[in-house]
Design an enzyme around this catalytic site. Structure first.
Site, mmCIF file in Angstrom:
data_model
loop_
_atom_site.group_PDB
_atom_site.id
_atom_site.type_symbol
_atom_site.label_atom_id
_atom_site.label_comp_id
_atom_site.label_asym_id
_atom_site.label_seq_id
_atom_site.Cartn_x
_atom_site.Cartn_y
_atom_site.Cartn_z
ATOM 1 N N LYS A 1 0.844 -1.213 0.000
ATOM 2 C CA LYS A 1 0.000 0.000 0.000
ATOM 3 C C LYS A 1 0.871 1.252 0.000
ATOM 4 O O LYS A 1 2.048 1.213 0.400
ATOM 5 C CB LYS A 1 -0.947 0.039 1.199
ATOM 6 C CG LYS A 1 -0.268 0.106 2.590
ATOM 7 C CD LYS A 1 0.165 1.491 3.048
ATOM 8 C CE LYS A 1 0.918 1.470 4.360
ATOM 9 N NZ LYS A 1 1.628 2.670 4.728
ATOM 10 N N ASP B 1 -2.317 -1.525 10.079
ATOM 11 C CA ASP B 1 -2.587 -1.492 8.638
ATOM 12 C C ASP B 1 -3.252 -2.772 8.135
ATOM 13 O O ASP B 1 -3.619 -2.863 6.959
ATOM 14 C CB ASP B 1 -1.279 -1.280 7.854
ATOM 15 C CG ASP B 1 -0.779 0.155 7.950
ATOM 16 O OD1 ASP B 1 -1.600 1.055 8.234
ATOM 17 O OD2 ASP B 1 0.428 0.361 7.750
#
Ligand code: C5P
Length: 290
Positions: free
Chosen positions: A10, A137
């Protein structure tokens, strides 16, 4: 039976810190984007009662410190299923400790794989709650795509997918400790916070130009990455429409509309840096491929 999952990296198109929680964690406002640089995670059930991690990269701990290991522990704890043994083979491409959520992506892949292997069919909130126990995350990495992520990472809201573009990632060879980055943030005398409302609006509307113009990360104000300015300068010279650091760093990314510009930028940066990648937005965080 074996399940093979692609675990995507990401980037943070925006990262702002909005407060500090009682448990010492920080509440965040992030616009997160999965990109198609991925680790391959193969999970199979065994009968030796152990969690075994195999990884193709030196320097990655293959014991209880590994996020993939923690994810398996959290899965069995939260579901109450007895762990008769699981083997996790990780083929890493995502550089680790880079601000690209490599470890979190692997953890998300393990949760998705175990959910499949055990036929548990858990809801997204249940998967998130297992993920949250492993790292901030991980819930985003379970869902992926383009999302606004809030609280300490556990509130994940999908927005319009980012327009097709080319993203260059460049990780300079310095290490950033995430807890230290948050500590430096806490001790910083002054922080310029970001225009979160404008970003929320742009993200909701899939306004690519506006998203690019608002791309920013408060960690750039407190985390010292000596090569950041020069990497950004190369990206800008090659016509990047946005440049920003991802997570607590040190990876810097540039967004390009034109593939040739992105390729040229990658080639230029590769003269000075080992970890340079060119990728595209991905619409998912984890993908079962086998
Ligand atoms: O959850 P993750 O492993 O990414 O967090 C690493 C460290 O970063 C935590 O131990 C904490 O010190 C800090 N952190 C924080 N607030 C967050 C996420 C992480 O303070 N939302």
């Amino acid at each position: 039976m074996k399940v093979e999952v692609r675990a995507y990296a990401k980037i943070n198109l925006m990262l702002d810190i909005t407060g500090k929680l009682e448990n010492g964690y920080h509440s965040l406002f992030m616009l997160m984007q999965s990109v198609d640089l991925y680790d391959t995670v193969k999970v199979s059930l065994t009968d030796n009662g152990k969690i075994t991690i195999i990884c193709n990269k030196d320097g990655v701990p293959c014991d209880e410190r590994n996020t993939a290991y923690k994810a398996a522990v959290a899965f069995y704890e939260k579901t109450g299923i007895v762990n008769n043994g699981v083997e996790i083979a990780i083929s890493k491409q995502i550089p680790h400790e880079a601000g690209l959520a490599g470890g979190s992506a692997d953890a998300a892949a393990v949760i998705i794989a175990l959910n499949k292997l055990h036929g548990t069919n858990l809801s997204l909130p249940a998967l998130f709650s297992i993920g949250k126990a492993v790292g901030s995350d991980v819930p985003f990495c379970i869902l992926g795509g383009t999302c606004i992520v809030q609280a300490a990472g556990g509130v994940v809201s999908p927005v319009e997918p980012l327009k097709a573009c080319h993203i260059v990632l460049c990780k300079p060879e310095c290490n950033v400790s995430t807890p230290k980055a948050y500590g430096d943030y806490d001790n910083a005398p002054h922080i310029r916070h970001l225009d979160k409302e404008a970003m929320l609006h742009a993200a909701d509307n899939g306004d690519f130009e506006m998203i690019c113009s608002l791309c920013n990360n408060v960690f750039e104000q407190v985390v010292d990455v000596p090569q950041r300015a020069s990497i950004k300068a190369v990206m800008r010279e090659c016509s990047a429409i946005a440049t920003c650091m991802s997570g607590s760093g040190p990876t810097v990314f540039g967004i390009f509309e034109n593939e040739k510009d992105a390729q040229l930028c990658k080639d230029k940066l590769a003269e000075d840096f080992k970890d340079v990648f060119i990728c595209k937005p991905s619409e998912c965080g984890c993908e079962i491929v086998n």
